[in-house]
Design a protein around this motif. Structure first.
Motif: not given
Ligand SMILES: [Zn+2]
Ligand SMILES: [Zn+2]
Length: 302
Positions: A202-207, A210, A222-224
């Motif tokens: 999981c990460d908060t940003t898209a890159l 991907e 992607q999730s906050d």
């Protein structure tokens, strides 16, 4: 020679300084590539991640530190040049931590790019310089199939290997990785390499999400922090190991929500301040530990 120098918090300059003297058996390394670590960004912001992780307080860094500890370069010895990756710290070798093979938590280290252990100097050595001195036995020859740039990842890979050890990741483990910076990305791959049954990233940003999908982590999301927490509650308590590279309130909550009975949270970033925790989260022998840098053997394994 040119060096990247952290004069003080927020003040980073490129400056000509004199080439360091080298006292044998230490040798001179010509830097060919040096990574920018999350720690370097924290130094720039005025934190001291080494001291936070190792001695549990935010000691002031000295002025004029050359940053950089993810280093690859060339060593010239007896007329032969070798392509090497550098193990960037040397521990005291005498304390209880060192004697039990846990050099990474030794409080008396010399550490390239971290300002620790060098006494008082005009400039504190690091890898973001054209040349630097390295202790005998701390440069590891790399094969021609590995580029210098790739070799700069060995430091982070060792950290990821250690984080997976701290979290008890073995074949068949179910592993969640929260925060997909380079270390999170490497930890996910180490877990998969060990035969983890499932790796969720999981990460908060898209890159980075991907990138994780490109690396074959299909459940990368992607999730906050809050969405991560809700998702964690939904998928609840099924992970034997959670590797949290962020160390924020939200990620620690999410980590506990994800954790199976008997599971371990391995925290890779500790910050000053409190994290609130419902003590019941620790029921059924769940526990939380930290993972700091890596002992020598994990650099060798990397
Ligand atoms: Zn680092
Ligand atoms: Zn020691």
């Amino acid at each position: 020679m040119k060096s990247v120098i952290l004069v003080g918090p927020g003040n980073l300059v490129v400056k000509e300084i004199s080439v360091p003297d080298v006292t044998p058996p230490a040798h001179r390394v010509r830097m060919m590539a040096c990574g920018i670590c999350g720690s370097d960004v924290r130094y720039l912001a005025g934190e001291n991640p080494w001291s936070l992780h190792t001695v549990g307080k935010n000691l002031a860094s000295p002025p004029n530190m050359v940053l950089g500890h993810e280093i690859a370069g060339i060593v010239e010895a007896n007329g032969v040049s070798k392509r090497v990756a550098i193990l960037a710290y040397r521990a005291c070798g005498r304390c209880r931590a060192c004697l039990s093979g846990r050099e990474n938590i030794c409080a008396s280290v010399e550490h390239l790019g971290h300002g620790a252990g060098w006494g008082t100097r005009e400039y504190y050595p690091g890898g973001m310089a054209e040349e630097f001195e390295v202790w005998d036995g701390f440069s590891y020859e790399i094969p021609d199939t590995i580029s210098f740039e790739e070799a700069t990842f060995l430091d982070g890979l060792a950290v990821a290997i250690h984080a997976c050890d701290r979290a008890g990741v073995v074949q068949g483990s179910r592993v969640a990785v929260l925060g997909l910076g380079p270390i999170g990305m490497l930890a996910a791959q180490v877990a998969r390499d060990r035969g983890a049954e499932h790796v969720m990233a999981c990460d908060t940003t898209a890159l980075p999400v991907e990138l994780a999908r490109e690396l074959g982590f299909e459940s990368a999301a992607q999730s906050d922090g809050h969405a991560m927490f809700r998702r964690a509650e939904r998928e609840s308590k099924q992970f034997d190991a959670v590797i949290d590279t962020v160390g924020a309130q939200e990620t620690v909550e999410a980590a506990f929500a994800l954790l199976a009975p008997g599971g371990v949270i391995s925290l890779l970033a500790v910050h000053e301040g409190h994290i609130e925790l419902d003590a019941m989260r620790l029921s059924a022998e769940r526990y939380v530990t930290t993972s700091a840098n890596s002992p020598y053997r994990d650099f060798q394994r990397a």
